[in-house]
Motif scaffolding. Structure first.
Motif, short mmCIF file in Angstrom:
data_model
loop_
_atom_site.label_atom_id
_atom_site.label_comp_id
_atom_site.label_asym_id
_atom_site.label_seq_id
_atom_site.Cartn_x
_atom_site.Cartn_y
_atom_site.Cartn_z
N ASN A 1 0.83 -1.21 0.00
CA ASN A 1 0.00 0.00 0.00
C ASN A 1 0.86 1.26 0.00
N ILE A 2 2.01 1.19 0.69
CA ILE A 2 2.92 2.34 0.72
C ILE A 2 3.50 2.58 -0.67
N ASN A 3 3.90 1.51 -1.33
CA ASN A 3 4.42 1.64 -2.71
C ASN A 3 3.36 2.20 -3.65
N VAL B 1 10.47 10.53 5.15
CA VAL B 1 11.10 10.30 3.85
C VAL B 1 10.71 11.44 2.92
N HIS B 2 11.70 12.28 2.59
CA HIS B 2 11.45 13.41 1.69
C HIS B 2 10.23 14.21 2.12
N ASN B 3 10.22 14.61 3.38
CA ASN B 3 9.15 15.43 3.96
C ASN B 3 7.82 14.70 4.08
N HIS B 4 7.81 13.39 3.81
CA HIS B 4 6.62 12.58 4.04
C HIS B 4 6.76 11.86 5.38
N ARG B 5 5.76 12.00 6.25
CA ARG B 5 5.75 11.28 7.52
C ARG B 5 4.93 10.01 7.32
N VAL B 6 5.61 8.88 7.39
CA VAL B 6 4.96 7.59 7.10
C VAL B 6 4.99 6.74 8.36
#
Length: 654
Positions: A273-275, A342-347
């Protein structure tokens, strides 16, 4: 000596000197050309090394894709597997073209091609076993050990090709070096050349030495790169499966008596789902960040390895008690509470962890990884984001599940499924108004298996689609047969799986079956769960609207357990709701009233929806439901599920 003789002597010597200089210049040019050819040979060798390394990488990723498909039944792994097979064929053609003028190397390339074909055939055989006979046979095929043996032979032949190229390069460089030295010696002994020629030769020698040093460095770099490709993950630079296997064997061989260690297999939950949402590039970046941060949460002597797309293995050494392992695992779980940036994404990610312990759960790398894998999938089955220790019972359950899966595949081919029909009663007049079709698995040993034991497995392995299609077709044929016989039956209810409803072309399949059987759609009632309403509601709304436009009735099964809202009931224009049987347990001799059931009935009637009660087992329950003006009921109080012939007898009596 006269001037004439001196002049003649000088002229002759000058001519000789000129010829010597021209000869040495030509010889030096030839030596430089030879050095240039040696450099081209280095480049040629590098291409051979890279192509051979690519072949090792291709077969490694092909094996990973095949394993991913066997474990998850995810078709995307098959696409990745096919791409790697194509790359293997392309790189084999390149390699054979590069070594065609070297008979020994060409024979090795042919041998490598043969081994790769045998390995691919082995992988394809495992996939065939999976498709034909189920995961059990596929697992047996994978566990034979033949694959690891072929992988080692492929690696040995690849190293032979690279080693031979290095020898040829060294030989050519040595010859050029010796040739240049001879030239300088001849020039010095001849004493007929100018300082410029000496300097030129020295420059040639220096250039040759630079060529040789550069070639040797490139060879060393390629050997190191090949080693990294063979033993380290390209993305995270962590040890890969091959390195992990060797490390585990080294640890085992170095253990003293009564020493142990733990192997943790960590799988990132829902990584696909993340991909899909962030893209594969950000997914790869997430894995890199995840691997770097994870190391900070582990003891100093721990070993981390990435063995697959979203799978990591952690080896905990010098652990003495289970509580020590649990402490570290909980520390890892606390790591998941913080987002990965990751690159300003909070996962936010979670992980399922399976744990095997040496020697209780295995005495070699293969068995320890296998049992940790079993425990990890148990953790996923229990809701993910937790950990499980491997137990002997788990391994037995996995084997039994694989066998059950195999027999389920065989059951559809051998027509072992049957349909029973449970009457549905009108509470107003006590007459049979319809039936619900219920599937059973009639095993060859005579056991009649309830759908509670095999429907979830059929949903996970994809068999639910053909099984449900068979069920709808068979029930519609039977309903049409009863009607043609003049029997008073006007409603056929069939349960619909959420996987069948969402994934397959359910509308088209149902329309084809109705046309094939000749059954009027108004007599068909499809029972769906509240989950179908709540998930992917836009697409589901379109599907339900199409089914209702065909004249098919829609019922919500097990109403009250899925938290559907009143707005959904009104939005989807439902025909019926079926009260879950758990609510009927409130109706007892000591407490005959059930305000929940009464409220559901009042609410449904206000929306123009018919109410069905299932699981009615006592006369008291039937009387209370009737007093609440419930419309329909079914359950053991009225009748158990019956074969079609018994239903005909009941209908004939009416």
């Amino acid at each position: 000596m006269s001037k004439q003789l001196r002049r003649t002597y000088l002229n002759v010597m000058s001519i000789i000197a000129v010829f010597i200089i021209l000869f040495l210049t030509l010889f030096s040019y030839l030596e430089i050309r030879q050095l240039r050819e040696a450099n081209q040979w280095v480049i040629h060798t590098h291409v051979i090394i890279e192509t051979t390394a690519d072949l090792l990488n291709n077969i490694s990723f092909a094996e990973s894709g095949q394993r991913g498909y066997l474990l998850t039944n995810d078709k995307s792994y098959i696409a990745s597997y096919s791409d790697e097979i194509k790359n293997i064929n392309k790189n084999l053609a390149i390699l054979q073209n590069l070594v065609h003028d070297n008979l020994k190397q060409f024979i090795r390339a042919l041998s490598l091609a043969s081994l790769l074909k045998e390995r691919i055939d082995f992988l394809n055989y495992a996939l065939t076993q999976y498709e034909k006979q189920g995961p059990s046979q596929a697992v047996k095929a994978v566990m034979t050990g033949q694959g690891q043996h072929l992988t080692e032979k492929i690696r040995d032949v690849a190293y032979e090709i690279i080693s031979e190229e290095n020898k040829l390069l060294t030989k050519r460089s040595t010859e050029a070096f010796n040739s240049t030295l001879k030239t300088i010696i001849w020039i010095l002994l001849g004493n007929f050349f100018s300082l410029a020629i000496i300097i030129s030769c020295l420059m040639v020698l220096n250039k040759h030495l630079n060529y040789r040093q550069r070639a040797e460095k490139q060879i060393r770099d390629k050997e190191e790169e090949l080693y990294r490709l063979a033993y380290f993950d390209v993305l995270t630079n962590l040890p890969n499966r091959a390195a992990l296997n060797e490390k585990i064997e080294q640890i085992i061989n170095g253990l003293a008596d009564n020493q142990t260690f733990a192997l943790l297999l960590l799988n990132i939950d829902n990584f696909k789902n993340i991909n899909d949402s962030l893209g594969h590039k950000l997914g790869d970046e997430l894995l890199i960040v995840f691997a770097e941060r994870l190391g900070n949460f582990l003891p100093a002597n721990s070993i981390i390895s990435r063995i697959g797309g979203d799978e990591f293995v952690i080896i905990l050494q010098n652990v003495e008690q289970i509580k020590d392992i649990v402490t570290i695992v909980k520390k890892i779980q606390s790591f998941f509470s913080d987002p990965q940036v990751v690159h300003n994404h909070r996962v936010f990610v979670t992980g399922s962890i399976g744990i095997s312990i040496y020697p209780n759960n295995g005495t070699d790398a293969k068995s320890l990884l296998k049992n940790a894998d079993i425990a990890m999938y148990r953790a996923k089955d229990l809701g993910k984001n937790n950990y499980q220790f491997c137990t002997p019972e788990m391994a037995i359950e996995v084997e039994e599940r694989a066998m059950f899966d195999y027999h389920l595949h065989q059951a559809l081919q051998r027509e072992e499924f049957i349909l029973l029909y449970q009457p549905k009663m009108s509470l107003a007049d006590g007459k049979i108004i319809g039936v619900e079709a219920l599937i059973r698995w009639n095993r060859p040993d005579g056991k009649l298996i309830s759908p509670d034991y095999f429907i979830s497995l059929a949903e996970s392995n994809g068999l639910i689609i053909p099984i449900s299609a068979w069920m709808v077709r068979t029930a519609c044929y039977q309903m049409k047969k009863w009607q043609e016989a003049g029997l008073p039956i006007y409603n056929l209810a069939i349960n619909v799986s959420i996987r069948q409803f969402i994934i397959s072309d359910f509308v088209g399949s149902t329309r084809d079956i109705l046309q094939e059987t000749g059954l009027d759609p108004q007599f068909l009632e499809l029972e769906i769960t509240e989950r179908i309403l709540m998930e992917n509601s836009y697409n589901n709304f379109s599907t339900l609207l199409t089914l209702k436009s065909m004249g098919i009735k829609i019922t919500i099964d097990d109403f009250g357990t899925g938290y559907s809202s009143l707005s959904y009931l009104r939005l989807f224009s439902l025909d019926k709701i079926k009260i879950d049987k758990s609510f009927l347990q409130e109706i007892q001799v000591s407490h005959p009233s059930s305000p929940i059931i009464k409220a559901i009935i009042v609410m449904a009637h206000s929306l123009g929806i018919i109410v069905v009660a299932e699981g009615v087992e006592t006369a008291l329950q039937a009387e209370v439901l009737k007093s609440y003006h419930c419309d329909e009921a079914q359950g053991f109080y009225y009748s158990h599920p019956l074969p079609a012939q018994e239903i005909e007898k009941l209908l004939t009596k009416l």
